[in-house]
Design an enzyme around this catalytic site. Structure first.
Site, PDB file in Angstrom:
ATOM      1  N   ALA B 101       0.832  -1.206   0.000  1.00 47.41           N
ATOM      2  CA  ALA B 101       0.000   0.000   0.000  1.00 47.41           C
ATOM      3  C   ALA B 101       0.865   1.254   0.000  1.00 47.41           C
ATOM      4  O   ALA B 101       0.396   2.327  -0.303  1.00 47.41           O
ATOM      5  CB  ALA B 101      -0.913   0.018   1.213  1.00 47.41           C
ATOM      6  N   GLY B 102       2.127   1.065   0.340  1.00 52.14           N
ATOM      7  CA  GLY B 102       3.146   2.110   0.575  1.00 52.14           C
ATOM      8  C   GLY B 102       2.912   3.481  -0.026  1.00 52.14           C
ATOM      9  O   GLY B 102       3.298   4.472   0.557  1.00 52.14           O
ATOM     10  N   CYS B 103       2.279   3.508  -1.211  1.00 53.13           N
ATOM     11  CA  CYS B 103       2.265   4.788  -1.905  1.00 53.13           C
ATOM     12  C   CYS B 103       0.918   5.479  -1.781  1.00 53.13           C
ATOM     13  O   CYS B 103      -0.059   5.035  -2.364  1.00 53.13           O
ATOM     14  CB  CYS B 103       2.594   4.565  -3.353  1.00 53.13           C
ATOM     15  SG  CYS B 103       2.273   2.899  -3.896  1.00 53.13           S
ATOM     16  N   VAL B 104       0.873   6.574  -1.006  1.00 57.49           N
ATOM     17  CA  VAL B 104      -0.354   7.349  -0.868  1.00 57.49           C
ATOM     18  C   VAL B 104      -0.067   8.835  -1.055  1.00 57.49           C
ATOM     19  O   VAL B 104       1.047   9.240  -0.895  1.00 57.49           O
ATOM     20  CB  VAL B 104      -1.015   7.132   0.513  1.00 57.49           C
ATOM     21  CG1 VAL B 104      -1.997   5.987   0.450  1.00 57.49           C
ATOM     22  CG2 VAL B 104       0.013   6.912   1.578  1.00 57.49           C
TER      23      VAL B 104
END
Lengths: 410, 104
Positions: B101-104
């Site tokens: 999910a790391g990328c927000v």
């Protein structure tokens, strides 16, 4: 006297200090903010400096002026946090500050030294950042006399502060070079480690189309390993190359060195934090607000604002011996400048990706979600006034901290 | 719905090919998932996959590229040759854990 210590007087720390100064009895509580710098920057404004929409003086205020009179302020770099002994050592004079409760709001910052080739003889000549005041000012100077060529924007790795700003930069660059009459002499390329223009699928599709309409090239899944400043190429771990004449980099973002020195962070110096209550995972009297935490939402001022909105009532419960409510939903709300006096707006949280609709009033707006409009642009421009006069003064905006589904359609 | 037949079991994958239930994962499943990516698993691959599984079990989230490199002790460059094009995603897929999910 109970002691509440706040590390960092930026967006999150200032809002928390001023709100708690109103809520807590200052005969019983001593609130202290520590920050290394006497200047409070309006960081969302850095984006506008390279295009001479703002000047340096438009984004600078004295930090002390924005902290309530009842709040003590110490200007000093912080040496180390010792959570087991409830104390923090300052670098100035090695003085110890003891606390009953600690709020860590030390933010995140770019680290160009983590990518070989960025810092060196070409730094601020053909390689620039714009997330620092120096980078933004130097880039403005360079763009003023630039005659065109290959402008490449590269995001080194995620997460970054304000993840929409790189897109805004490239949209504004498209507009700016049109205005300068040299758009036909400029090639614009957006190079990202992500698989699309943005992280969330629906917004990525809309924003990807906007890049295409503006004739901006998109290179995805590009994880930069190093930059060759002599040959002027970006080189990825899997040996792809992207040449540039002018490189605008978003360097690796990391939390404060204080977090690393104190041994309380992850590999990027972010503090492990409960994503619903904002309490530090490993410590019962420490909270983490704003970009310093590792919670999986955007690192952005709007998020810091929603965090403070849910944290303040929760903290008041907590000091009365009640449980923390799991009320933070990861809510983010970002205006995205798209050039030519327009903007788009996205609103999302941990579970719901940005969707089209109207905001904040369902059906009425006046702002349009995930769609370009002139009103959205004015929302962005008026925000600077709201930042200094409402948010940083500890006043609240008439909207809920949690994301609303009303007014959105999927 | 996409499925993957492992011996006599049928496992469900999501639309991007990630295992819906990480508990369904087995070493045989890893071999089949790797094969669909065109990857033949070696001991170096297994070192990374085992780390990713462990990381997920401890943290409840899939590791980022930086975390894999640091945690498994495999240089980023090598991760790109072991799992070409987007190693963090491929490692997660083969290890049967959610998309990072790391990328927000």
């Amino acid at each position: 006297m109970k002691r509440l210590l706040i590390l960092g007087g930026g967006t999150a720390g200032t809002m928390a200090a001023n709100r708690l100064a109103q809520e807590l009895d200052l005969d019983e509580w001593e609130i202290t903010v520590v920050d290394q710098s006497k200047i409070h920057y309006y960081q969302p404004g850095f984006l506008f400096i390279p295009f001479e929409i703002y000047k340096k003086r438009d984004v600078i205020k004295p930090r002390r002026d924005y902290l309530a009179p009842g709040v003590q302020v110490i200007f000093s770099p912080i040496d180390v946090i010792e959570p087991d002994r409830n104390r923090v050592r300052l670098q100035e004079g090695g003085r110890w500050l003891h606390y009953d409760f600690l709020i860590i709001a030390t933010g995140t910052s770019p680290h160009p030294e983590e990518t070989p080739g960025l810092l060196g003889s070409e730094w601020y000549h053909s390689i620039f950042d714009f997330y620092t005041i120096d980078g933004a000012v130097h880039l403005a100077r360079r763009l003023r006399t630039w005659e065109g060529g290959n402008l490449v924007l590269n995001i080194v790795d995620m997460p970054i502060k304000c993840p929409v700003a790189p897109l805004e930069f490239i949209f504004l660059a498209d507009w700016y070079f049109h205005e300068q009459g040299i758009r036909d002499k400029v090639k614009l390329t957006f190079v990202t480690p992500l698989s699309g223009a943005f992280t969330k699928p629906k917004a990525a599709a809309v924003l990807g189309n906007m890049l295409e309409e503006r004739n901006i090239d998109l290179v995805t899944d590009f994880m930069v390993e190093r930059v060759d400043p002599e040959q002027k190429v970006l080189i990825s771990y899997d040996e792809q190359e992207v040449p540039y004449d002018l490189l605008v980099t978003i360097p690796l973002n990391m939390g404060s060195d204080v977090i690393a020195r104190s041994g309380i962070g992850d590999e990027l110096n972010y503090v492990p934090t409960d994503k619903y209550t904002l309490k530090a995972r490993d410590f019962d009297n420490i909270f983490v607000l704003g970009d310093a935490s590792n919670v999986p939402t955007s690192k952005a001022g709007s998020v810091a604002h929603f965090m403070v909105d849910v944290f303040v009532p929760n903290f008041l419960r907590y000091i009365d011996g009640l449980d923390l409510k799991p009320t933070f939903d990861g809510h983010a709300n970002c205006y995205i400048e798209s050039g030519f006096g327009k903007g788009i707006l996205i609103d999302f949280n941990y579970d719901v990706e940005p969707l089209p609709g109207k905001f904040p009033l369902p059906g009425l707006g006046p702002f349009s979600l995930l769609q370009e409009s002139v009103t959205n642009h004015w929302g962005k421009m008026i925000f600077r006034w709201m930042y200094w006069h409402i948010l940083m003064r500890g006043r609240t905006l008439p909207m809920p901290a949690q994301m609303m589904m009303a007014g959105k359609w999927s | 719905m996409i499925t993957l037949k492992v011996n006599d079991r049928v496992l469900t994958l999501d639309e991007e090919g990630f295992l819906v239930n990480p508990a369904d994962w087995s070493e045989e499943a890893a071999h089949l998932l790797a094969k669909s990516e065109g990857i033949e698993l070696t001991e170096r691959h297994w070192k990374v996959i085992r780390f990713a599984r462990e990381y997920y079990e401890t943290n409840g989230a899939s590791p980022t590229l930086r975390q894999i490199s640091k945690g498994a002790g495999v240089p980023t460059k090598e991760l790109f040759s072991l799992f070409p094009k987007g190693p963090a995603k491929k490692v997660a897929r083969i290890a049967g854990i959610p998309k990072p999910a790391g990328c927000v």
